[in-house]
Design a protein around this motif. Structure first.
Motif, PDB file in Angstrom:
ATOM      1  N   ILE A 129      13.368  -4.453   8.007  1.00  0.00           N
ATOM      2  CA  ILE A 129      13.758  -3.794   6.764  1.00  0.00           C
ATOM      3  C   ILE A 129      12.759  -2.728   6.335  1.00  0.00           C
ATOM      4  CG2 ILE A 129      12.703  -5.451   5.160  1.00  0.00           C
ATOM      5  CD1 ILE A 129      15.484  -5.084   3.582  1.00  0.00           C
ATOM      6  N   GLN A 130      11.505  -2.846   6.731  1.00  0.00           N
ATOM      7  CA  GLN A 130      10.549  -1.786   6.393  1.00  0.00           C
ATOM      8  C   GLN A 130      10.914  -0.469   7.096  1.00  0.00           C
ATOM      9  OE1 GLN A 130       9.346  -4.932   7.348  1.00  0.00           O
ATOM     10  NE2 GLN A 130       8.793  -5.583   5.267  1.00  0.00           N
TER      11      GLN A 130
ATOM     12  N   ILE B 282      17.663 -11.682  -1.520  1.00  0.00           N
ATOM     13  CA  ILE B 282      16.680 -12.741  -1.796  1.00  0.00           C
ATOM     14  C   ILE B 282      15.711 -12.345  -2.913  1.00  0.00           C
ATOM     15  CG2 ILE B 282      14.998 -11.977  -0.044  1.00  0.00           C
ATOM     16  CD1 ILE B 282      14.533 -14.950   0.591  1.00  0.00           C
ATOM     17  N   ASP B 283      15.482 -11.025  -3.102  1.00  0.00           N
ATOM     18  CA  ASP B 283      14.557 -10.547  -4.137  1.00  0.00           C
ATOM     19  C   ASP B 283      15.292 -10.011  -5.366  1.00  0.00           C
ATOM     20  OD1 ASP B 283      12.226 -11.110  -2.713  1.00  0.00           O
ATOM     21  OD2 ASP B 283      12.373  -9.239  -1.590  1.00  0.00           O
TER      22      ASP B 283
ATOM     23  N   THR C 242       3.333  -4.621  -4.927  1.00  0.00           N
ATOM     24  CA  THR C 242       3.976  -5.936  -4.796  1.00  0.00           C
ATOM     25  C   THR C 242       4.384  -6.304  -3.373  1.00  0.00           C
ATOM     26  OG1 THR C 242       6.215  -5.073  -5.149  1.00  0.00           O
ATOM     27  CG2 THR C 242       4.930  -5.679  -7.120  1.00  0.00           C
ATOM     28  N   LYS C 243       4.403  -5.312  -2.480  1.00  0.00           N
ATOM     29  CA  LYS C 243       4.889  -5.504  -1.099  1.00  0.00           C
ATOM     30  C   LYS C 243       6.372  -5.870  -1.050  1.00  0.00           C
ATOM     31  CE  LYS C 243       0.599  -4.999   0.193  1.00  0.00           C
ATOM     32  NZ  LYS C 243       0.134  -3.691   0.711  1.00  0.00           N
ATOM     33  N   LYS C 244       7.099  -5.626  -2.133  1.00  0.00           N
ATOM     34  CA  LYS C 244       8.538  -5.919  -2.161  1.00  0.00           C
ATOM     35  C   LYS C 244       9.312  -4.824  -1.422  1.00  0.00           C
ATOM     36  CE  LYS C 244       8.520  -9.735  -4.514  1.00  0.00           C
ATOM     37  NZ  LYS C 244       8.916 -11.010  -3.868  1.00  0.00           N
ATOM     38  N   ASN C 245      10.409  -5.245  -0.793  1.00  0.00           N
ATOM     39  CA  ASN C 245      11.215  -4.313   0.000  1.00  0.00           C
ATOM     40  C   ASN C 245      12.310  -3.683  -0.864  1.00  0.00           C
ATOM     41  OD1 ASN C 245      10.050  -4.595   2.692  1.00  0.00           O
ATOM     42  ND2 ASN C 245      10.744  -6.728   2.518  1.00  0.00           N
ATOM     43  N   ILE C 246      11.925  -2.665  -1.599  1.00  0.00           N
ATOM     44  CA  ILE C 246      12.872  -1.889  -2.383  1.00  0.00           C
ATOM     45  C   ILE C 246      12.766  -0.431  -1.935  1.00  0.00           C
ATOM     46  CG2 ILE C 246      11.171  -1.764  -4.270  1.00  0.00           C
ATOM     47  CD1 ILE C 246      13.529  -1.310  -6.187  1.00  0.00           C
TER      48      ILE C 246
ATOM     49  N   ASP D  86       5.013   3.248  -6.071  1.00  0.00           N
ATOM     50  CA  ASP D  86       3.870   2.510  -6.650  1.00  0.00           C
ATOM     51  C   ASP D  86       4.163   1.006  -6.678  1.00  0.00           C
ATOM     52  OD1 ASP D  86       2.593   4.919  -7.041  1.00  0.00           O
ATOM     53  OD2 ASP D  86       3.100   5.067  -9.174  1.00  0.00           O
ATOM     54  N   PHE D  87       5.360   0.641  -7.108  1.00  0.00           N
ATOM     55  CA  PHE D  87       5.744  -0.777  -7.193  1.00  0.00           C
ATOM     56  C   PHE D  87       5.720  -1.421  -5.809  1.00  0.00           C
ATOM     57  CE2 PHE D  87       9.278  -3.930  -7.056  1.00  0.00           C
ATOM     58  CZ  PHE D  87       8.755  -4.868  -7.941  1.00  0.00           C
TER      59      PHE D  87
END
Length: 358
Positions: free
Chosen positions: A263-264, A330-331, A309-313, A304-305
């Motif tokens: 996903i990255q 999942i997130d 957070t290392k979140k996949n957005i 920045d987020f």
């Protein structure tokens, strides 16, 4: 299949097979392209210069109500058109031109009077896929008439619906199938073609079958230049050939990414593709700027987020200022709360959606 395969050939008294008056209602959904279609082959009818792939989106639709009445004396279909219960001359002319284009493939239409009523539940002409949803919904209604007057397999019904949609709006051909749709010939994708879309034919990791899509409406106004005019600017664009080559290269990369669930890398491609599209319109002659200051503010906030957070957005944009945010189901709770708390300030509205899989 080629164009001749879509020409209606069963002319044996079809009028007897359908009621004299009737109503058909169909929804057409928006889609969001991951690999962008931008540019058409010259002197051809809605043929893309590169292949593209998109998700069908939930909660963004146009509903078409097609009221028909048989008129045996017509040489051309008679059309009345209403958008949100009001006559709209601009859209009427688009629909009239669409019927002119498809009459060779749907000759039975000349024997009908039509009242067409459409309703969209999201802003039109602002780069969120309103043309795709509206033209696909109308094409599905027309194909329902054809299904009532002759036997059609489901496969043919969907292919011809996509074929007809394309003649109204190129990206509309990708609004027929749920999940991922491919449009445009690509050497690595079997059965891909320029005339209609196909469902993505290869393995897809489970993470990509549950993708959230949140739309940030930065600007509800119609774009400064239509997508159709924007496509024309690619004909003499100095970077066009490299853009088409790069899009097809990204499609090759995406095939393995979708299979492996990376996903990255998925996010890198879709962000790059959207920025490529806007780079092309900003360097056209004449040049245009679709993005707004708040578009840039949102993009920087996302970057920045993601670092913090290392979140996949990830974001993508079509032809306009408005932003689609894609992230794994999942997130969903964490990310959507962050969107509401931190990005609402930049938006006219926020639309919750998700990528329809089946």
């Amino acid at each position: 299949m080629n164009e001749n395969d879509f020409i209606y050939k069963n002319k044996n008294n079809f009028i007897r097979k359908i009621e004299k008056k009737g109503i058909i209602e169909k929804n057409g959904y928006s889609n969001i392209a991951l690999i962008k279609y931008w540019g058409k082959k010259k002197n051809l009818e809605q043929i893309p210069s590169n292949s593209s792939i998109s998700y069908m989106l939930a909660n963004l639709y146009t509903r078409t109500r097609l009221i028909y009445e048989i008129n045996k004396k017509n040489d051309n279909p008679s059309i009345e058109f209403y958008f949100h219960r009001k006559k709209n001359n601009f859209f009427y002319l688009k629909i009239k031109n669409f019927f002119r284009k498809i009459l060779i493939y749907c000759s039975y239409l000349k024997n009908f009077n039509f009242i067409i009523e459409t309703y969209s539940n999201f802003p039109h002409s602002s780069g969120i896929g309103s043309s795709a949803s509206s033209m696909s919904s109308i094409a599905l209604c027309i194909m329902e008439i054809e299904r009532r007057i002759s036997f059609l397999t489901t496969n043919f019904f969907l292919k011809k619906s996509s074929f007809l949609s394309r003649l109204g709006s190129g990206s509309a051909c990708r609004s027929i199938y749920p999940g991922l749709s491919i449009w445009g010939v690509h050497k690595s994708i079997k059965e891909s073609n320029d005339l209609y879309s196909i469902p993505y034919p290869y393995m897809v990791h489970k993470i990509f079958k549950k993708i959230e899509n949140t739309i940030l409406v930065i600007d509800e106004k119609p774009k400064s230049i239509s997508s159709s005019k924007g496509h024309e600017l690619m004909n003499k664009h100095p970077y066009a050939k490299n853009r088409f080559k790069h899009a097809n290269y990204n499609m090759d990369r995406l095939i393995s990414i979708l299979k492996l669930g990376d996903i990255q890398e998925f996010g890198k491609i879709i962000e790059q593709e959207s920025l490529d599209l806007h780079a092309m319109i900003m360097t056209s002659n004449p040049y245009y700027l679709w993005i707004k200051p708040n578009t840039i503010n949102v993009i920087q906030s996302i970057w920045d987020f993601r670092i913090q957070t290392k979140k996949n957005i990830y974001f993508t944009l079509d032809a306009g200022a408005n932003i689609h945010l894609l992230y794994p189901f999942i997130d969903k709770k964490i990310i959507f709360k962050w969107i509401k708390d931190n990005l609402s300030f930049y938006c006219k509205k926020i639309i919750k959606s998700f990528c329809i899989w089946d």
